[in-house]
Each structure stands twice: as C-alpha cells, then as structure tokens.
Scaffold this motif. Structure first.
Motif, short mmCIF file in Angstrom:
data_model
loop_
_atom_site.label_atom_id
_atom_site.label_comp_id
_atom_site.label_asym_id
_atom_site.label_seq_id
_atom_site.Cartn_x
_atom_site.Cartn_y
_atom_site.Cartn_z
N CYS A 36 -6.75 -10.22 7.44
CA CYS A 36 -7.84 -9.40 7.93
C CYS A 36 -7.33 -8.04 8.38
O CYS A 36 -6.17 -7.90 8.79
N CYS A 42 -12.70 -11.02 10.93
CA CYS A 42 -12.98 -11.62 9.63
C CYS A 42 -13.52 -13.03 9.79
O CYS A 42 -13.15 -13.76 10.71
N VAL A 52 -15.86 -9.00 6.50
CA VAL A 52 -15.07 -8.19 7.42
C VAL A 52 -16.03 -7.38 8.29
O VAL A 52 -16.80 -6.57 7.78
#
Length: 264
Positions: A36, A42, A52
C-alpha cells in the motif's frame, strides 16, 4: 568418487544460493506491486479488488507509490492543484478514480493516459477547473463528474468537446460560470444542453472581416497594377506615335537636300 562428491556438493550450494536469490527477488517484486502507498489506507476484497483510500490526507500531489493492482483510488478532499502527464500510467486495472474536492486547476495533456481500457468512473467535481483541455482525456471512455467547477465557456471549449470520447452525459456537468463573449448569455447553463448557442460567432465574424480586408487588399493591388499598366502603355504609344509623325518630315528634308545637291 571423493572428487565427484566434492563437485556435486559445490554445485549444489551454488544452485541453492541462486534459487534463494530468485525467491527473494520474486517476493520483493510482489511486495512492490501489492503493498500500500505510505500516505494511504488499503483494503482488498474478492469482489471489488484492491482499494486505496487517500482521502483528506492534506496531499498536495498525486502519490507515486500506488500499487499496480489497485482498482479504486480515492484522492478526494486533498490539496492537489494539478494532474501531470502519465500520473496514473502504472495502474492498468483502475476502474474508479476520485479526485473531487481538491484545488485542481490544471489537467496536463495525457493526464489520464493508460486508463482508457479500464477506467469506468472519474470524479473531478468541486475543483477549480476553468479551461477544458481535451488532450487530458485522451482515450478515456469513462463516465466523468465535471460539476461544480468554475468553467469558462468560449470557442475553445466548443471546439474541444467533440474531440473527447467520454460518455456524453459527462459533458452536461460543464456549467458555464463565465463566457466569451459575455453577452451571449450562457452563464449558469450547461453548455451541452444549449445547442443553439454558438460561442465561435465572434471568431467567425473576425475571420470574415479579415478575409474581406485581404480580398480588398488584393483587389486594390490588381487595380493599381492595371492602372500602371495602362498608363505605361499609353506613354509608350504616345512616344511611338511621335516617332511615326517625325518620319515624313525627316524624309522630306532628305529629299530637299538631295535636290539642292543635284542643282549644284
């Protein structure tokens, strides 16, 4: 036999080291592709894929470390002012992109390049977009939310709108806050829903006037050349006529001189 065993042992160690390095590299690449962004949160599910969320993080630019397998990105309620070229080129699976409630005033050419085959929804609402740049939406066929922006409607906008492949309903979100010319009366109207309005009328009139000026200039040049040509020919004709008139008198004088010579 001892030599063979030693050779096999050494090569086995080398092969184990190579295999171990390969596994580490694979893990690193997988982590780079699926980890992430450090500025975001995330989540992932079997149905919607990786999401995201970078909402309300005081971001001033678009993060460059968004995982490649991301399907949804939320960058709303930040301080982003522009979307550079190829900003999302490394996200081939992206289906939704939210850039609403930022300070975006500029979309560079190719800003969403690479998202054409996958992107389904783009939210650019509540930003500071004034001028419509068709090249920024290159290849996009998504549905876009373009509402709540201070759009300036002019001839450039009118000519740019047919060049984009966004869903037609997307362009109804372009509501004119200012216009050129001002007196045409499109302020507060969705330009796409006002088909009888021609923002290029002033440019067309200017072009017509320019063409008339050019044509008048050429006409003046042609007339001037004709006048000069006629006057030059008249002068040549006058000189030629005077020359012809002078010929008999010269001939008479010659005959008179001949007669005097004969008498003498």
């Amino acid at each position: 036999m001892p030599l063979l065993a030693d050779w096999l042992l050494r090569h086995s160690v080398v092969m184990c080291l190579l295999l171990h390095s390969l596994v580490l590299m694979t893990c690193c690449f997988h982590h780079a592709a699926t980890s992430c962004s450090k500025s975001c949160y995330c989540s992932e599910s079997d149905t919607s894929g990786k999401t995201v969320r970078c909402s309300n993080m005081q971001l001033t630019e678009i993060p460059q470390d968004i995982p490649n397998d991301t399907r949804r990105v939320y960058l709303d309620f930040n301080l982003i002012t522009s979307v550079p070229t190829n900003a999302f080129a490394g996200l081939p699976h992206l289906v939704e992109l939210d850039l609403s409630h930022n300070d975006v005033s500029q979309l560079e050419a190719g800003a969403f390049r690479g998202l054409g085959p996958s992107l389904q929804f783009l939210d650019l609402s509540s930003n500071k977009l004034v001028n419509f740049n068709a090249e920024a939406f290159e290849g996009l066929r998504a549905r876009a939310n373009l509402t709540n922006n201070p759009w300036h409607c002019d001839c450039n906008l009118q000519m740019a709108m047919p060049r984009v492949d966004l869903e037609p309903v997307s362009l109804t979100g372009i509501v004119c806050q200012t216009s050129d010319p001002e007196e045409i009366g499109v302020q507060g109207l969705a330009f796409l829903l006002a088909p009888d309005i021609d923002l290029c009328v002033v440019m067309k009139r200017t072009t017509d006037v320019a063409m008339l000026v050019v044509m008048f200039g050429w006409f003046t040049m042609v007339i001037s050349y004709l006048v000069y040509y006629v006057r030059a020919n008249q002068e040549d004709a006058r000189r030629h006529l005077e020359y012809l008139k002078s010929l008999p008198s010269r001939q008479g004088k010659s005959e008179e001189s001949s007669t005097i010579s004969t008498v003498v």
